[in-house]
Design a protein around this motif. Structure first.
Motif, short mmCIF file in Angstrom:
data_model
loop_
_atom_site.label_atom_id
_atom_site.label_comp_id
_atom_site.label_asym_id
_atom_site.label_seq_id
_atom_site.Cartn_x
_atom_site.Cartn_y
_atom_site.Cartn_z
N MET A 236 0.83 -1.21 0.00
CA MET A 236 0.00 0.00 0.00
C MET A 236 0.87 1.26 0.00
SD MET A 236 -3.27 0.78 -0.04
CE MET A 236 -2.98 2.18 -1.12
N LYS A 237 1.95 1.20 0.74
CA LYS A 237 2.89 2.33 0.78
C LYS A 237 3.49 2.57 -0.60
CE LYS A 237 7.08 3.95 3.12
NZ LYS A 237 8.13 3.62 4.12
N ALA A 257 -5.01 -7.18 3.28
CA ALA A 257 -5.98 -6.08 3.40
C ALA A 257 -5.78 -5.32 4.71
CB ALA A 257 -7.40 -6.61 3.31
N VAL A 258 -5.60 -6.03 5.81
CA VAL A 258 -5.42 -5.38 7.10
C VAL A 258 -4.11 -4.60 7.13
CG1 VAL A 258 -5.06 -5.82 9.56
CG2 VAL A 258 -6.91 -6.97 8.36
N GLY A 259 -3.07 -5.12 6.48
CA GLY A 259 -1.82 -4.39 6.38
C GLY A 259 -2.00 -3.08 5.62
N ALA A 260 -2.74 -3.13 4.52
CA ALA A 260 -3.02 -1.93 3.74
C ALA A 260 -3.85 -0.94 4.55
CB ALA A 260 -3.76 -2.30 2.45
N MET A 261 -4.79 -1.45 5.32
CA MET A 261 -5.63 -0.59 6.17
C MET A 261 -4.79 0.14 7.21
SD MET A 261 -8.91 -3.15 6.64
CE MET A 261 -10.02 -2.04 7.51
N ARG A 262 -3.78 -0.51 7.75
CA ARG A 262 -2.92 0.14 8.74
C ARG A 262 -2.17 1.31 8.11
NH1 ARG A 262 1.33 -3.03 12.62
NH2 ARG A 262 -0.66 -3.91 13.34
N TYR A 263 -1.65 1.09 6.90
CA TYR A 263 -0.93 2.19 6.23
C TYR A 263 -1.87 3.36 5.95
CZ TYR A 263 1.68 4.97 2.93
OH TYR A 263 2.31 6.04 2.31
N LEU A 264 -3.06 3.06 5.46
CA LEU A 264 -4.01 4.12 5.14
C LEU A 264 -4.42 4.89 6.40
CD1 LEU A 264 -6.20 2.16 2.57
CD2 LEU A 264 -4.67 4.08 2.05
N TYR A 265 -4.54 4.19 7.50
CA TYR A 265 -4.87 4.85 8.77
C TYR A 265 -3.78 5.86 9.14
CZ TYR A 265 -5.37 5.44 13.82
OH TYR A 265 -5.49 5.98 15.08
N GLU A 266 -2.52 5.47 8.93
CA GLU A 266 -1.41 6.36 9.25
C GLU A 266 -1.38 7.60 8.35
OE1 GLU A 266 2.12 4.01 9.09
OE2 GLU A 266 1.61 2.85 10.89
N GLN A 267 -1.99 7.47 7.17
CA GLN A 267 -2.05 8.62 6.23
C GLN A 267 -3.34 9.43 6.43
OE1 GLN A 267 0.88 8.85 4.64
NE2 GLN A 267 1.23 6.91 5.73
N ASN A 268 -4.09 9.10 7.47
CA ASN A 268 -5.37 9.77 7.75
C ASN A 268 -6.37 9.62 6.59
OD1 ASN A 268 -4.63 10.82 10.34
ND2 ASN A 268 -3.38 12.35 9.27
N VAL A 269 -6.29 8.49 5.90
CA VAL A 269 -7.23 8.17 4.83
C VAL A 269 -8.36 7.34 5.44
CG1 VAL A 269 -7.56 6.98 2.64
CG2 VAL A 269 -5.41 8.19 3.10
N ARG A 270 -9.57 7.77 5.27
CA ARG A 270 -10.72 7.12 5.90
C ARG A 270 -11.30 6.02 5.01
NH1 ARG A 270 -14.46 12.16 6.69
NH2 ARG A 270 -13.71 12.37 4.56
N ILE A 271 -11.59 4.89 5.65
CA ILE A 271 -12.21 3.75 4.97
C ILE A 271 -13.62 3.60 5.53
CG2 ILE A 271 -12.06 1.25 4.56
CD1 ILE A 271 -9.06 1.46 5.22
#
Length: 340
Positions: A236-237, A257-271
């Motif tokens: 994801m990064k 998927a959960v790994g990608a979700m962690r990265y997106l969380y760190e970028q303040n991207v909302r799912i």
């Protein structure tokens, strides 16, 4: 302690007749067999399995080998493959064995070091074996076949050996179609290792869904990685730092998927407000994720049930025709995908 002699005396037959009944021999009349079984039940007799093995060469033990990327890695580590496939498949296997005399041994075996076989096979400790997961090479299967041990693959097909697996092509196709039907036109697919056959089948399913849509897909990205949380994070990064901004992510496993979700969380991207995400497997982590992960159910317990039936059949009929069975997959809709 009740012995076989006590059963013989109570049922008024010889010790050898009791032994024949225990081993389900057809050489005993039904009337006699029922009388012996009644005595066994009444006295609470439990056969000595070690002695039975010496006489029959049957261990009444089946092996379950779960293929992992590194056997020393903790099964719950973010850097390892989540082992929900093993546990859920085991549930299906054990449900089919509850009315049999078979017990189970399990072993985690590294997918990296496949110059040898798992110890429960090398040491001749089991009557048959389930190979769970797809992290194996052709050389591994060749060694397994040379041992002439009854075996069933659970999770991946391979020529010349019994197997049961989900239709991965159709599962990823269904997942991609669901994203397209919800208005996503900029989809990134984080797939498994490129050299693996199953990853190629998943990619074909993804491509087919894109080709069938009547609207133009604005952009797509395909990244190949391992089936771990860390690998999903790094993939994801890679996508994000390349400048791509997909509106949906389709992952080849719930762990990715959960790994990608962690990265997106760190970028303040909302799912799913900013980006939707889908997994593949229907593991416990998909239900525990925040938001709960929309994913593809690959029927792992059913896969275990079918694998067990196939292995028992192979043990009973060693020369039976090779069987490759497919289990159905289905979409599990939760909270991680929104309509655009």
């Amino acid at each position: 302690m009740v012995t076989i002699w006590d059963v013989a005396k109570d049922s008024k037959v010889s010790k050898s007749t009791v032994s024949l009944v225990i081993n389900n021999s057809d050489a005993v009349k039904m009337e006699t067999k029922l009388r012996v079984l009644e005595s066994i039940k009444k006295l609470g007799y439990v056969p000595n399995m070690a002695a039975r093995e010496l006489q029959t060469k049957v261990k009444n033990i089946l092996g379950m080998v779960f293929l992992v990327n590194e056997s020393a890695q903790k099964s719950h580590s973010f850097h390892s493959i989540t082992e929900t496939l093993f546990y859920d498949t085991f549930s299906g296997i054990s449900s089919q064995l509850k009315d049999t005399d078979y017990g189970l041994l399990s072993e985690r075996f590294s997918a990296v070091n496949q110059t040898s076989l798992p110890s429960l096979i090398k040491n001749n400790r089991v009557d048959g074996v389930f190979i769970i997961g797809g992290l194996f090479s052709e050389a591994f299967i060749k060694q397994l076949q040379e041992r002439k041990i009854p075996a069933v693959l659970a999770g991946r097909y391979f020529p010349g050996i019994d197997s049961v697996a989900p239709d991965v092509h159709h599962a990823i196709y269904t997942g991609a179609k669901y994203l397209l039907e919800n208005g996503h036109r900029n989809i990134a697919f984080i797939n498994g290792p490129e050299q693996m056959q199953v990853a190629q089948q998943k990619l074909e399913g993804f491509e087919k869904a894109l080709q069938e849509t009547s609207e133009t897909v604005m952009d797509k990205a395909v990244v190949h990685t391992d089936y771990t949380g860390t690998a999903g994070y790094q993939a994801m990064k890679q996508i994000w730092e390349s400048g791509k901004r997909p509106d949906a992510i389709l992952a080849a496993s719930d762990g990715i998927a959960v790994g990608a979700m962690r990265y997106l969380y760190e970028q303040n991207v909302r799912i799913p407000d900013d980006i939707s995400i889908m997994g593949y497997e229907q593991s416990i982590i998909s239900e525990h994720a925040i938001p709960a992960l929309t994913t593809m159910n690959i029927s792992k317990e059913q896969m275990g049930e079918e694998a067990c039936k196939m292995l028992l059949r192979r043990i009973e009929t060693p020369n039976a025709e090779i069987v490759n069975h497919t289990v159905e997959t289905s979409l599990v809709i939760r909270d991680s995908v929104r309509k655009r």
